[in-house]
Design an enzyme around this catalytic site. Structure first.
Site, PDB file in Angstrom:
ATOM      1  N   SER A   1     -10.012  -0.661   7.198  1.00 46.31           N
ATOM      2  CA  SER A   1      -9.494  -0.474   5.833  1.00 46.31           C
ATOM      3  C   SER A   1      -8.804  -1.687   5.224  1.00 46.31           C
ATOM      4  O   SER A   1      -8.389  -1.630   4.063  1.00 46.31           O
ATOM      5  CB  SER A   1      -8.529   0.708   5.793  1.00 46.31           C
TER       6      SER A   1
ATOM      7  N   LYS B   1       0.849  -1.199   0.000  1.00 47.99           N
ATOM      8  CA  LYS B   1       0.000   0.000   0.000  1.00 47.99           C
ATOM      9  C   LYS B   1       0.881   1.243   0.000  1.00 47.99           C
ATOM     10  O   LYS B   1       1.918   1.271   0.676  1.00 47.99           O
ATOM     11  CB  LYS B   1      -0.912  -0.021   1.236  1.00 47.99           C
TER      12      LYS B   1
ATOM     13  N   SER C   1      -9.842   1.724   2.930  1.00 47.22           N
ATOM     14  CA  SER C   1      -8.992   2.540   2.097  1.00 47.22           C
ATOM     15  C   SER C   1      -7.940   1.727   1.322  1.00 47.22           C
ATOM     16  O   SER C   1      -7.390   2.229   0.348  1.00 47.22           O
ATOM     17  CB  SER C   1      -8.267   3.578   2.954  1.00 47.22           C
TER      18      SER C   1
END
Lengths: 95, 473
Positions: free
Chosen positions: B173, B74, B149
């Site tokens: 997330s 990420k 997210s």
């Protein structure tokens, strides 16, 4: 409560943010709804409950003070938007 | 379709497959699926070089633990010399000078980084619609969001573009996008994985998590990246997990906590129905089902948003246009801070900084922030007493499956409320994991989660593998 427009003005000042008219038009009703929503909390009686700041409640994780290499000046300046050989550069603050 | 790493590894060892070919094929596959927009930065050249090294290690009979495993990271997790943007204009050109501890451990174990994944800006969002680099599409149906997210990390695994990916969780997330893309998503106990190098959103809630489509590979990664870190004073003083060794356990007589119909009232019918059928299967296996009381449930989401935004407003104060990141062209008399932040942050980030600043501001602190901290204590206490009575809590991860793009943008509260089932674990710091459970009538997946007591991560991953096989049989 003061009206949302005044709150937004005050808070954006504290947060170093500014919004143009179009953004204000979008954010004002949303902000007002969010404030109403979080106001749910005021209905709950939590007298005497100790506030919890962190999951791990041990404090002062200590380590020995050992002198070692840190990052170089070059590395520290690498991502700066403006810099010279040894300093970050910012707009003039004083005349 | 990409084979699980544990299968592929045997073929790497016997020379039936090559790491170099695997990487080349994956890069082709990523290019074929570039419309998903799962990646912000691809590290193709670096990955190819690493593949050669991994292949040499297999050839010489000295492969490391995760040699040749393909990883996506990420884009809020720092990678040395690889751009780390947090999906924000603010960090569009930011290149970290060090690796996050978790990244360093994976690289040392022989894993290959193939790219940095797209996400909601600064990890703020539940749909991946808040990225400066555009939406990530759900690989199972491109009209739907992948969740957020960590949407890019979830999509990359779900689409078979990497073996494992790292994401991060503040209020769900990892678990929520895992539910929306039909894969496993693990959020560790707070402190189990070092946060060093994870760009902070809400420090008391943030944890790095792991996505994978099987728990064997997930547990191998977990066993590498967990453990105390001198660079993160909030990391728990424990060694790495040893979850791989427990993964094939069969469990008898578990005490399983479940939630009442009232708690399920915002779930879609198919989630509720599947939840009940999963519970029935567990009961038929002889496990004991115990209803767990939920207190102050109406206050969970307000509490989460107050604490998360308060911490965010403080953490994001560092983005001032001086030392790193974006700075706009300034005119005489412009305030560098105001211009930088107003132009560098997207709307959702600004909205959350505003809310966080508000709840911490003079006159409102006691009414909101302090009160939220008190509710947090209550939620944590309630988890503690729950885990005196049960081995795990089993409940839905998300109220439904993925929603369509644009369907919730006008109403942030509706979007926030979708975090209901996930955020309490972050507030209490307990570990939780999403297991793919069912499909809705459009064929879109949804998941259930297992939550365990603090630092019972190893056991939880074992339970997850056992229950996943049971409910999907």
């Amino acid at each position: 409560m003061e009206n949302t427009k005044e709150i937004i003005e005050h808070i954006s000042n504290l947060a170093h943010l500014e919004f143009d008219d179009e953004e204000l038009k979008a954010i004002t009703p949303q902000f007002s709804k969010i404030l109403d929503y979080i106001d749910e909390l005021s209905k709950i009686d939590l007298e005497g409950v100790e506030p919890m700041t962190h999951v791990l409640e041990d404090v002062n994780v200590m380590r020995d003070d050992i002198v070692k290499e840190s990052i170089t000046v070059k590395e520290a300046l690498k991502n700066a938007p403006k810099h010279n050989d040894i300093f970050f550069k910012v707009p003039k603050v004083f005349d | 379709m990409l084979k699980p790493y544990f299968e592929l590894r045997q073929q790497f060892e016997t020379g039936k497959e090559s790491v170099v070919d695997t990487i080349n094929e994956l890069l082709k596959e990523i290019d074929n699926k570039k419309d998903l927009n799962a990646f912000i930065t691809l590290t193709s050249e670096l990955a190819k070089k690493q593949a050669v090294i991994s292949q040499e290690n297999f050839d010489s009979g000295k492969p490391r633990t995760l040699e040749g495993m393909v990883l996506a990271i990420k884009d809020n997790i720092s990678t040395k010399d690889i751009r780390t943007t947090c999906a924000s204009k603010m960090l569009e050109n930011y290149i970290p000078i060090y690796n996050a501890t978790s990244v360093q451990k994976l690289v040392d174990a022989g894993a290959i980084i193939i790219g940095k994944t797209n996400m909601d800006e600064f990890a703020m969002g539940s749909s991946n619609e808040n990225s400066y680099f555009g939406n990530v599409l759900n690989p199972l149906n491109k009209e739907y969001v992948p969740g957020g997210s960590s949407g890019g990390s979830a999509a990359a695994v779900s689409a078979g573009l990497c073996h494992v990916s790292l994401g991060s969780e503040t209020g769900g997330s990892v678990r929520q996008p895992a539910s929306f893309t039909g894969i496993f998503g693990y959020k560790p106990s707070y402190g189990r994985i070092s946060r060093f190098g994870l760009v902070a959103f809400a420090s008391s809630l943030d944890q790095i998590g792991i996505f994978c489509n099987n728990l064997v590979d997930l547990s191998s990664v977990c066993d590498i990246i967990t453990g105390v870190d001198e660079n993160d004073s909030t990391s728990a003083n424990l060694g790495p997990t040893r979850s791989s060794s427990k993964i094939e356990n069969i469990y008898k007589n578990l005490r399983i906590g479940y939630v009442s119909d009232e708690v399920l009232n915002n779930c879609t019918d198919y989630v509720t129905k599947k939840y009940r059928s999963d519970l029935n299967k567990l009961k038929e296996e002889g496990h004991e089902l115990i209803e767990i009381p939920i207190h102050y449930s109406e206050a969970w989401i307000p509490t989460y948003y107050i604490i998360a935004t308060a911490e965010a407003s403080s953490n994001l104060a560092r983005f001032d246009g001086v030392r790193f990141g974006f700075r706009p062209e300034l005119n005489e008399g412009d305030n560098i801070y105001v211009k930088t932040r107003s132009n560098g942050f997207g709307m959702e980030v600004k909205r959350r900084i505003m809310l966080g600043t508000y709840v911490l501001s003079s006159g409102f602190y006691d009414a909101y922030y302090r009160k939220a901290q008190q509710v947090r204590r209550k939620i944590t206490d309630s988890y503690k007493s729950t885990f005196d009575k049960v081995d795990m809590v089993y409940m839905p991860t998300t109220p439904g499956s993925a929603f369509k793009f644009g369907s919730r943008n006008e109403n942030p509260i509706k979007m926030y409320k979708a975090d209901f089932y996930t955020a309490s674990a972050n507030l209490a710091g307990v570990p939780a994991i999403n297991i793919p459970s069912g499909l809705d009538d459009e064929g879109m997946p949804f998941g259930m989660q297992i939550q365990c007591n603090n630092f019972e991560d190893e056991k939880m991953i074992g339970y997850a593998n056992y229950i996943s096989k049971l409910i999907n049989s």
